[in-house]
Design a protein around this motif. Structure first.
Motif, PDB file in Angstrom:
ATOM      1  N   ASN A 113       7.039  -5.199  15.363  1.00 27.57           N
ATOM      2  CA  ASN A 113       7.028  -3.978  14.562  1.00 27.57           C
ATOM      3  C   ASN A 113       7.818  -4.203  13.279  1.00 27.57           C
ATOM      4  O   ASN A 113       8.940  -4.708  13.316  1.00 27.57           O
ATOM      5  CB  ASN A 113       7.665  -2.823  15.343  1.00 27.57           C
ATOM      6  N   ARG A 114       7.210  -3.818  12.188  1.00 24.89           N
ATOM      7  CA  ARG A 114       7.859  -3.998  10.877  1.00 24.89           C
ATOM      8  C   ARG A 114       7.717  -2.700  10.099  1.00 24.89           C
ATOM      9  O   ARG A 114       6.711  -1.995  10.213  1.00 24.89           O
ATOM     10  CB  ARG A 114       7.212  -5.159  10.122  1.00 24.89           C
ATOM     11  N   HIS A 115       8.723  -2.409   9.278  1.00 26.93           N
ATOM     12  CA  HIS A 115       8.679  -1.221   8.420  1.00 26.93           C
ATOM     13  C   HIS A 115       8.817  -1.692   6.975  1.00 26.93           C
ATOM     14  O   HIS A 115       9.847  -2.271   6.597  1.00 26.93           O
ATOM     15  CB  HIS A 115       9.818  -0.265   8.780  1.00 26.93           C
ATOM     16  N   ILE A 116       7.789  -1.458   6.180  1.00 24.80           N
ATOM     17  CA  ILE A 116       7.798  -1.796   4.756  1.00 24.80           C
ATOM     18  C   ILE A 116       8.067  -0.526   3.959  1.00 24.80           C
ATOM     19  O   ILE A 116       7.422   0.504   4.183  1.00 24.80           O
ATOM     20  CB  ILE A 116       6.457  -2.399   4.305  1.00 24.80           C
ATOM     21  N   ILE A 117       9.001  -0.599   3.036  1.00 22.37           N
ATOM     22  CA  ILE A 117       9.260   0.509   2.110  1.00 22.37           C
ATOM     23  C   ILE A 117       8.983  -0.009   0.706  1.00 22.37           C
ATOM     24  O   ILE A 117       9.767  -0.782   0.150  1.00 22.37           O
ATOM     25  CB  ILE A 117      10.705   1.028   2.243  1.00 22.37           C
ATOM     26  N   TYR A 118       7.838   0.376   0.180  1.00 26.94           N
ATOM     27  CA  TYR A 118       7.375  -0.141  -1.118  1.00 26.94           C
ATOM     28  C   TYR A 118       7.795   0.812  -2.234  1.00 26.94           C
ATOM     29  O   TYR A 118       7.463   2.002  -2.200  1.00 26.94           O
ATOM     30  CB  TYR A 118       5.855  -0.299  -1.107  1.00 26.94           C
ATOM     31  N   VAL A 119       8.488   0.279  -3.212  1.00 30.50           N
ATOM     32  CA  VAL A 119       9.000   1.079  -4.321  1.00 30.50           C
ATOM     33  C   VAL A 119       8.063   0.915  -5.514  1.00 30.50           C
ATOM     34  O   VAL A 119       7.931  -0.180  -6.068  1.00 30.50           O
ATOM     35  CB  VAL A 119      10.435   0.659  -4.701  1.00 30.50           C
ATOM     36  N   GLN A 120       7.420   1.990  -5.892  1.00 25.66           N
ATOM     37  CA  GLN A 120       6.481   1.975  -7.006  1.00 25.66           C
ATOM     38  C   GLN A 120       7.203   1.671  -8.313  1.00 25.66           C
ATOM     39  O   GLN A 120       8.274   2.218  -8.595  1.00 25.66           O
ATOM     40  CB  GLN A 120       5.785   3.325  -7.104  1.00 25.66           C
ATOM     41  N   GLY A 121       6.643   0.801  -9.137  1.00 30.11           N
ATOM     42  CA  GLY A 121       7.162   0.563 -10.468  1.00 30.11           C
ATOM     43  C   GLY A 121       6.621   1.595 -11.449  1.00 30.11           C
ATOM     44  O   GLY A 121       6.113   2.648 -11.049  1.00 30.11           O
ATOM     45  N   TYR A 122       6.697   1.285 -12.755  1.00 34.36           N
ATOM     46  CA  TYR A 122       6.246   2.235 -13.777  1.00 34.36           C
ATOM     47  C   TYR A 122       4.726   2.113 -13.922  1.00 34.36           C
ATOM     48  O   TYR A 122       4.203   1.541 -14.877  1.00 34.36           O
ATOM     49  CB  TYR A 122       6.958   1.966 -15.103  1.00 34.36           C
ATOM     50  N   ASP A 123       4.028   2.662 -12.945  1.00 33.15           N
ATOM     51  CA  ASP A 123       2.573   2.555 -12.869  1.00 33.15           C
ATOM     52  C   ASP A 123       2.009   3.958 -12.646  1.00 33.15           C
ATOM     53  O   ASP A 123       2.268   4.575 -11.610  1.00 33.15           O
ATOM     54  CB  ASP A 123       2.194   1.638 -11.705  1.00 33.15           C
ATOM     55  N   PRO A 124       1.243   4.489 -13.590  1.00 32.13           N
ATOM     56  CA  PRO A 124       0.769   5.876 -13.485  1.00 32.13           C
ATOM     57  C   PRO A 124      -0.370   6.072 -12.498  1.00 32.13           C
ATOM     58  O   PRO A 124      -0.754   7.203 -12.211  1.00 32.13           O
ATOM     59  CB  PRO A 124       0.295   6.186 -14.912  1.00 32.13           C
ATOM     60  N   ARG A 125      -0.932   4.989 -11.960  1.00 29.36           N
ATOM     61  CA  ARG A 125      -2.134   5.130 -11.136  1.00 29.36           C
ATOM     62  C   ARG A 125      -1.851   5.848  -9.821  1.00 29.36           C
ATOM     63  O   ARG A 125      -2.698   6.557  -9.301  1.00 29.36           O
ATOM     64  CB  ARG A 125      -2.744   3.760 -10.872  1.00 29.36           C
ATOM     65  N   GLY A 126      -0.692   5.663  -9.247  1.00 26.85           N
ATOM     66  CA  GLY A 126      -0.277   6.469  -8.117  1.00 26.85           C
ATOM     67  C   GLY A 126      -0.920   6.109  -6.791  1.00 26.85           C
ATOM     68  O   GLY A 126      -1.548   5.067  -6.612  1.00 26.85           O
ATOM     69  N   LEU A 127      -0.752   7.028  -5.838  1.00 30.00           N
ATOM     70  CA  LEU A 127      -1.093   6.779  -4.445  1.00 30.00           C
ATOM     71  C   LEU A 127      -2.563   6.447  -4.234  1.00 30.00           C
ATOM     72  O   LEU A 127      -2.898   5.462  -3.565  1.00 30.00           O
ATOM     73  CB  LEU A 127      -0.708   7.998  -3.598  1.00 30.00           C
ATOM     74  N   ALA A 128      -3.482   7.272  -4.762  1.00 36.52           N
ATOM     75  CA  ALA A 128      -4.900   7.111  -4.446  1.00 36.52           C
ATOM     76  C   ALA A 128      -5.401   5.726  -4.837  1.00 36.52           C
ATOM     77  O   ALA A 128      -6.030   5.020  -4.034  1.00 36.52           O
ATOM     78  CB  ALA A 128      -5.717   8.194  -5.137  1.00 36.52           C
ATOM     79  N   GLN A 129      -5.097   5.296  -6.056  1.00 41.31           N
ATOM     80  CA  GLN A 129      -5.585   4.002  -6.515  1.00 41.31           C
ATOM     81  C   GLN A 129      -4.838   2.863  -5.827  1.00 41.31           C
ATOM     82  O   GLN A 129      -5.431   1.822  -5.524  1.00 41.31           O
ATOM     83  CB  GLN A 129      -5.457   3.906  -8.030  1.00 41.31           C
ATOM     84  N   TYR A 130      -3.540   3.039  -5.592  1.00 43.00           N
ATOM     85  CA  TYR A 130      -2.803   1.968  -4.920  1.00 43.00           C
ATOM     86  C   TYR A 130      -3.332   1.775  -3.503  1.00 43.00           C
ATOM     87  O   TYR A 130      -3.527   0.635  -3.052  1.00 43.00           O
ATOM     88  CB  TYR A 130      -1.307   2.269  -4.878  1.00 43.00           C
ATOM     89  N   TYR A 131      -3.582   2.867  -2.784  1.00 41.35           N
ATOM     90  CA  TYR A 131      -4.077   2.743  -1.418  1.00 41.35           C
ATOM     91  C   TYR A 131      -5.438   2.058  -1.394  1.00 41.35           C
ATOM     92  O   TYR A 131      -5.694   1.203  -0.525  1.00 41.35           O
ATOM     93  CB  TYR A 131      -4.163   4.116  -0.758  1.00 41.35           C
ATOM     94  N   ARG A 132      -6.319   2.412  -2.332  1.00 39.13           N
ATOM     95  CA  ARG A 132      -7.632   1.752  -2.383  1.00 39.13           C
ATOM     96  C   ARG A 132      -7.477   0.255  -2.637  1.00 39.13           C
ATOM     97  O   ARG A 132      -8.163  -0.564  -2.011  1.00 39.13           O
ATOM     98  CB  ARG A 132      -8.511   2.394  -3.460  1.00 39.13           C
ATOM     99  N   MET A 133      -6.608  -0.105  -3.566  1.00 38.15           N
ATOM    100  CA  MET A 133      -6.357  -1.522  -3.835  1.00 38.15           C
ATOM    101  C   MET A 133      -5.803  -2.209  -2.594  1.00 38.15           C
ATOM    102  O   MET A 133      -6.244  -3.304  -2.217  1.00 38.15           O
ATOM    103  CB  MET A 133      -5.384  -1.690  -5.003  1.00 38.15           C
ATOM    104  N   PHE A 134      -4.827  -1.575  -1.944  1.00 36.74           N
ATOM    105  CA  PHE A 134      -4.208  -2.157  -0.765  1.00 36.74           C
ATOM    106  C   PHE A 134      -5.247  -2.385   0.335  1.00 36.74           C
ATOM    107  O   PHE A 134      -5.297  -3.456   0.950  1.00 36.74           O
ATOM    108  CB  PHE A 134      -3.097  -1.234  -0.258  1.00 36.74           C
ATOM    109  N   ARG A 135      -6.104  -1.402   0.585  1.00 43.08           N
ATOM    110  CA  ARG A 135      -7.130  -1.514   1.624  1.00 43.08           C
ATOM    111  C   ARG A 135      -8.116  -2.637   1.311  1.00 43.08           C
ATOM    112  O   ARG A 135      -8.477  -3.432   2.205  1.00 43.08           O
ATOM    113  CB  ARG A 135      -7.848  -0.184   1.759  1.00 43.08           C
TER     114      ARG A 135
END
Length: 432
Positions: free
Chosen positions: A5-27
């Motif tokens: 079990n691992r817990h990742i805490i990802y800190v967003q940089g100065y990127d306006p794209r936000g959650l929706a686009q980041y999640y799509r990229m991650f997937r």
């Protein structure tokens, strides 16, 4: 050994794209990761906290002889960033130019050049682009004014008309070439880092404090074997701030529960730390440099013009802690070795794409692989200090994997300040 079990805490940089686009990229990148290593990685849907500041999802990863479960937290700042980008164009331009010339006359730009000339060139680029567009607009306005004068329009009216044309042309160029130049975004970034360094953005500090408390709460309650705080780009110094403030809330943070590791990728600490007023930030770097219960791993790449390659985040800020220093371990990542040769020559000139390779899937198996850090069975500290064995665990045959696990479980070798993840010969990476 291994991590279940691992817990990742990802800190967003100065990127306006936000959650929706980041999640799509991650997937999308997670699927590439699964195909590369021939394993199954299933991702859950994001769950957003009531206050909207944190989104979380889970990843279940299964290979023939190991499996892991990862909780992935995405710490959000895009509301602040999108608000910055919505500012009037001329306010952004005048404010950023004023700040840039203050950096020049204070000697800060010269310090950037000394620390890493590529980054200094990059931070100067939007101002050179702005100057070029202004000169083009001025040229058209000049010709227009001469044309009005030639047909007898009084000088006062022709100059006013030409000035209005200049403003209109430059504003239009800035607005409609933004998708190609990123000029306004980079100017907003300059303004933000200046204001953040000078503690003129209290809303950012307040959210960072809440994230620090969240980290403390996670460390107390989590059943994970390790918690990895990941900071990419500007998230590197934001992640550093979060962890340092969490240690002030709970000085024993890394001494109970899961192992805590700070992983900074493509960092650019000097844009905050080189300001004279940033003493608090430099004190936090000093604190983490000597903290025995925390591992801090800093990854840099020569090919990335948006990070300070070969820059020591501690010594580079004039911080000397002597023999007490234990952080960070600085790693050089060679993107040439994780991108297929037929793609590399095109890839290398896409600067934002290069910068994001730190958090995207590999095209070739390698000791540095962001998704293997997130989903793999090996603790991050061991992965980075014994990269050959870590790669063999997921690419070797049964005999090679047995050898690799024994290497990983052996007592740690003497700590080094810098490791080159591209130093291994390719033939060594699958050796048993």
């Amino acid at each position: 050994m291994p991590v279940l079990n691992r817990h990742i805490i990802y800190v967003q940089g100065y990127d306006p794209r936000g959650l929706a686009q980041y999640y799509r990229m991650f997937r999308t990148e997670l699927r590439k990761f699964g195909r590369l290593y021939e394993l199954v990685a299933n991702i859950g849907r994001p769950q957003v906290a009531a206050d909207g500041e944190i989104a979380s999802w889970t990843i279940e990863t299964t290979a023939p002889d190991w499996q892991t479960r990862t909780r992935y937290d995405f710490l959000r700042f895009e509301d602040f960033i999108q608000h910055d980008l919505a500012a009037p164009i001329w306010h952004t331009v005048f404010h950023a130019v004023w700040i840039y010339w203050r950096l020049v006359f204070s000697g800060t730009i010269a310090r950037f050049w000394k620390a890493n000339w590529r980054f200094a060139t990059f931070i100067t680029y939007p101002h050179l682009m702005l100057l070029g567009e202004a000169l083009c607009a001025a040229g058209f306005a000049f010709i227009f004014e001469k044309g009005l004068a030639a047909i007898g329009v009084p000088d006062l009216f022709s100059i006013l008309a030409a000035t209005a044309l200049f403003v209109a042309l430059l504003g239009t160029a800035l607005k409609y070439t933004e998708n190609q130049t990123y000029l306004l975004y980079l100017l907003c970034d300059t303004i933000w880092t200046w204001e953040f360094s000078h503690r003129q953005r209290p809303e950012w500090d307040e959210r960072i404090d809440r994230f620090a408390q969240y980290l403390v709460d996670v460390a107390r309650k989590s059943d994970a074997e390790e918690i990895v705080v990941v900071g990419h780009s500007s998230g590197s110094f934001l992640g550093t701030e979060i962890l340092a403030r969490a240690l002030k809330l709970d000085p024993s943070l890394g001494q109970h529960g899961p192992r805590i590791v700070l992983l900074t990728l493509g960092g650019n600490y000097p844009i905050v730390g080189f300001h004279k007023v940033s003493q608090d930030f430099r004190d936090h770097l000093r604190q983490l440099a000597v903290e025995p219960s925390i591992d801090w791993i800093e990854c840099q790449a020569r090919k990335d013009v948006m990070n300070f390659f070969q820059f020591d985040p501690v010594a580079g800020h004039g911080i000397d802690v002597g023999a007490a220093r234990r952080n960070p371990t600085i790693l050089a990542v060679r993107f040439r070795e994780i991108i297929k040769p037929e793609h590399y020559n095109l890839f290398r000139w896409k600067f934002f794409r290069v910068h994001f390779q730190f958090v995207m899937a590999n095209e070739l198996p390698h000791a540095y692989d962001f998704f293997m850090i997130v989903c793999g069975p090996i603790p991050l500290r061991e992965r980075m200090t014994r990269p050959e064995a870590a790669l063999t665990v997921v690419t070797g045959d049964a005999t090679a994997r047995e050898w690799a696990w024994k290497q990983l479980e052996a007592p740690p070798a003497d700590r080094t300040d810098a490791v080159d993840l591209g130093a291994m010969e390719p033939s060594a990476r699958r050796r048993g």
